[in-house]
Design a protein around this motif. Structure first.
Motif, PDB file in Angstrom:
ATOM      1  N   SER A   1     -24.409 -45.979  16.830  1.00  0.00           N
ATOM      2  CA  SER A   1     -24.391 -44.666  17.533  1.00  0.00           C
ATOM      3  C   SER A   1     -24.045 -43.905  15.618  1.00  0.00           C
ATOM      4  N   THR A   2     -23.272 -42.888  15.849  1.00  0.00           N
ATOM      5  CA  THR A   2     -23.119 -41.787  14.661  1.00  0.00           C
ATOM      6  C   THR A   2     -21.729 -42.134  14.552  1.00  0.00           C
ATOM      7  N   PRO A   3     -21.381 -42.612  13.479  1.00  0.00           N
ATOM      8  CA  PRO A   3     -19.764 -42.806  12.783  1.00  0.00           C
ATOM      9  C   PRO A   3     -19.417 -42.239  12.447  1.00  0.00           C
ATOM     10  N   LEU A   4     -20.054 -41.381  11.836  1.00  0.00           N
ATOM     11  CA  LEU A   4     -19.387 -40.008  11.050  1.00  0.00           C
ATOM     12  C   LEU A   4     -18.188 -39.205  11.864  1.00  0.00           C
ATOM     13  N   ALA A   5     -19.062 -38.778  12.763  1.00  0.00           N
ATOM     14  CA  ALA A   5     -18.296 -38.030  13.873  1.00  0.00           C
ATOM     15  C   ALA A   5     -17.021 -38.272  14.181  1.00  0.00           C
TER      16      ALA A   5
ATOM     17  N   SER B   1     -26.152 -38.188  16.785  1.00  0.00           N
ATOM     18  CA  SER B   1     -26.358 -37.398  17.593  1.00  0.00           C
ATOM     19  C   SER B   1     -26.170 -36.110  16.801  1.00  0.00           C
ATOM     20  N   TRP B   2     -27.197 -35.606  15.749  1.00  0.00           N
ATOM     21  CA  TRP B   2     -27.119 -34.409  14.744  1.00  0.00           C
ATOM     22  C   TRP B   2     -26.895 -33.435  15.485  1.00  0.00           C
ATOM     23  N   ASP B   3     -26.576 -32.926  16.701  1.00  0.00           N
ATOM     24  CA  ASP B   3     -25.846 -31.641  17.332  1.00  0.00           C
ATOM     25  C   ASP B   3     -24.755 -31.478  17.511  1.00  0.00           C
TER      26      ASP B   3
ATOM     27  N   GLU C   1     -33.648 -36.353   6.886  1.00  0.00           N
ATOM     28  CA  GLU C   1     -34.250 -36.516   8.150  1.00  0.00           C
ATOM     29  C   GLU C   1     -33.227 -35.895   9.383  1.00  0.00           C
ATOM     30  N   LEU C   2     -31.897 -35.188   8.868  1.00  0.00           N
ATOM     31  CA  LEU C   2     -30.630 -34.218  10.034  1.00  0.00           C
ATOM     32  C   LEU C   2     -32.249 -32.299   9.211  1.00  0.00           C
TER      33      LEU C   2
END
Length: 482
Positions: free
Chosen positions: A138-142, A173-175, A199-200
């Protein structure tokens, strides 16, 4: 003041510092302090920045807060949510769940007011270890720092204009990242040593994301660039109004194709940092392997950049003698350039080069590329380097050089005065003449009075090779450390 003695868990040094700071702050009327900085790289005194500290109780209307802290402080975390008027927040050194929660709670309550946000995890490896994120898809940052919202793709920071992120990860999830951090609305953007940054940028290019950013600073991780070498990535495609572009990456990535990518923005681009690093192989180095600054202009890419653009300020790498040879035929036609910075990575007296060899010494005025040959050059290598730069200055300010050049800089200006011994500045004096010197040294006391230098200090200090904390000077975290 007596209460201060009970708030620092027996740390006498911190108690003394807290008392001195409180005495200074007490001279101000309540809620009149506009900004506060704690940039010590240590735990902060609870008496000053704790839940019941002096800032919370007497100066909670500050609009700008800058923090450089140590992870795992027994003093806890700064109570950011107690400062409702904050418009600019910079925090370097957050690692723990409590750190991230403090930032997340602040953004939940006061996100609409924030116009500038700088978050520097210093090393993502520690964050991964702390949260056990190694195998997390998963995306940890957000999730770590953005407030929870009913709409996962809602704009969490609607008025953000300046966003800087260092040593983070964009996996997932870049969006959500693009919308959550309001990348569509920011005008200044910095991604420094962030995992999956390439990649982003590639994703935004492929999905036609358009960002109205005028100032971009990118330090792209080497290992990710290596993965994209077989594929062209137009990493500047998302930016449609670039005026300032500060780049540092592996020189193998900076071939003709990517020079053309930069030139696509020639109509708006006015300031450029183009810092190339490369891996010096064993047969060319006194040690097994090492990172070095680019030593020359390769196939003339830098000359082409200067000739085909309208740059007013530029920061580039290369041995002065080789750059002079490359620019010799085009300099007189480059009539927009006012400041040129010869970027050469500074080195500490003692700094680790590799994970396997932490004890190598090294120091150079402007180039480890030449300093590595100290055993060949003899004891006068430093004087030889100074002469080479001055020879370049004679040419650059002379009749065959850049006609409108006002300032020439050399050395590493990152992290303030950390590498002050490498920093040199010259400015033009008098008219161009073949019979007399047309430049003079700019003394440190004169820097603030030189508007051109002062206006470009952000450019000269951009794209630092060395980490903020030397204990994190390891290859996998900060590619290029030498």
């Amino acid at each position: 003041m007596e209460g201060l003695l009970d708030s620092e868990a027996g740390d006498y040094g911190l108690v003394k510092l807290a008392i001195k700071i409180a005495r200074l702050l007490s001279a101000l009327p309540d809620n009149q302090l506009a900004s506060f900085s704690w940039e010590m790289g240590t735990c902060f005194p609870n008496a000053i920045l704790g839940e019941q500290g002096y800032l919370v109780t007497h100066q909670n209307c500050i609009r700008k807060l800058c923090l450089v802290t140590e992870s795992g402080c027994i003093s806890g975390v700064p109570p950011l949510k107690k400062f409702p008027n904050l418009q600019e927040l910079s925090w370097k050194g957050l690692v723990s769940d409590d750190d991230c929660a403090a930032l997340r709670e602040f953004l939940e309550l006061h996100h609409e007011r924030l116009v500038s946000l700088e978050v520097d995890f210093v090393t993502w490896a520690e964050v991964e270890h702390y949260f056990d994120l190694h195998d997390d898809n998963s995306t940890p940052l957000a999730d770590l720092i953005l407030p929870k919202r009913k709409d996962d793709y809602g704009n969490s920071l609607p008025n953000l204009q300046n966003f800087s992120l260092s040593a983070a990860s964009f996996k997932g999830s870049w969006d959500r990242l693009i919308d959550g951090f309001n990348l569509h609305g920011v005008t200044e953007l910095r991604f420094l040593n962030c995992k999956f940054a390439v990649e982003l940028l590639d994703y935004m290019a492929r999905t036609k994301v358009s960002l109205h950013v005028t100032k971009v600073e990118l330090v792209l991780p080497r290992q990710e660039i290596d993965e994209f070498k077989s594929k062209y990535v137009d990493f500047l495609a998302p930016f449609d109004a670039l005026e300032d572009l500060f780049l540092m990456f592996d020189s193998n990535y900076a071939d003709k194709t990517y020079i053309n990518t930069i030139l696509h923005h020639r109509d708006t681009l006015r300031r450029l940092v183009f810092h190339r690093r490369y891996y010096l192989l064993a047969e060319e180095a006194p040690y097994w392997e090492e990172f070095c600054d680019s030593s020359g202009d390769g196939d003339g890419e830098l000359a082409e950049l200067l000739l085909k653009s309208e740059l007013q300020s530029a920061g580039i790498c290369g041995l002065p003698s080789e750059l002079q040879n490359s620019f010799q035929g085009i300099a007189s036609s480059v009539d927009s350039l006012k400041l040129l910075h010869l970027r050469f990575t500074g080195k500490a007296e003692r700094k680790p080069k590799f994970l396997s060899d932490p004890g190598i010494y090294g120091a150079s005025l402007f180039s480890e590329f030449k300093a590595r040959r100290e055993h060949i050059q003899g004891e006068n290598w430093r004087e030889d380097e100074e002469k080479e730069v001055e020879t370049f200055a004679d040419w650059a300010f002379g009749p065959d050089g850049f006609p409108r050049l006002e300032v020439l800089a050399s050395g590493d200006f990152s992290h303030g005065n950390r590498f002050a011994a490498t920093q040199m500045l010259w400015c033009r004096q008098g008219h161009v003449s073949e019979s007399k010197k047309t430049w003079r040294t700019v003394e440190r006391s004169d820097v603030a009075e030189n508007e051109l230098i002062d206006a470009n200090m952000d450019m000269m200090s951009a794209c630092a090779v060395s980490p903020l904390f030397y204990k994190y000077g390891r290859e996998e975290d900060f590619p290029g450390i030498s």
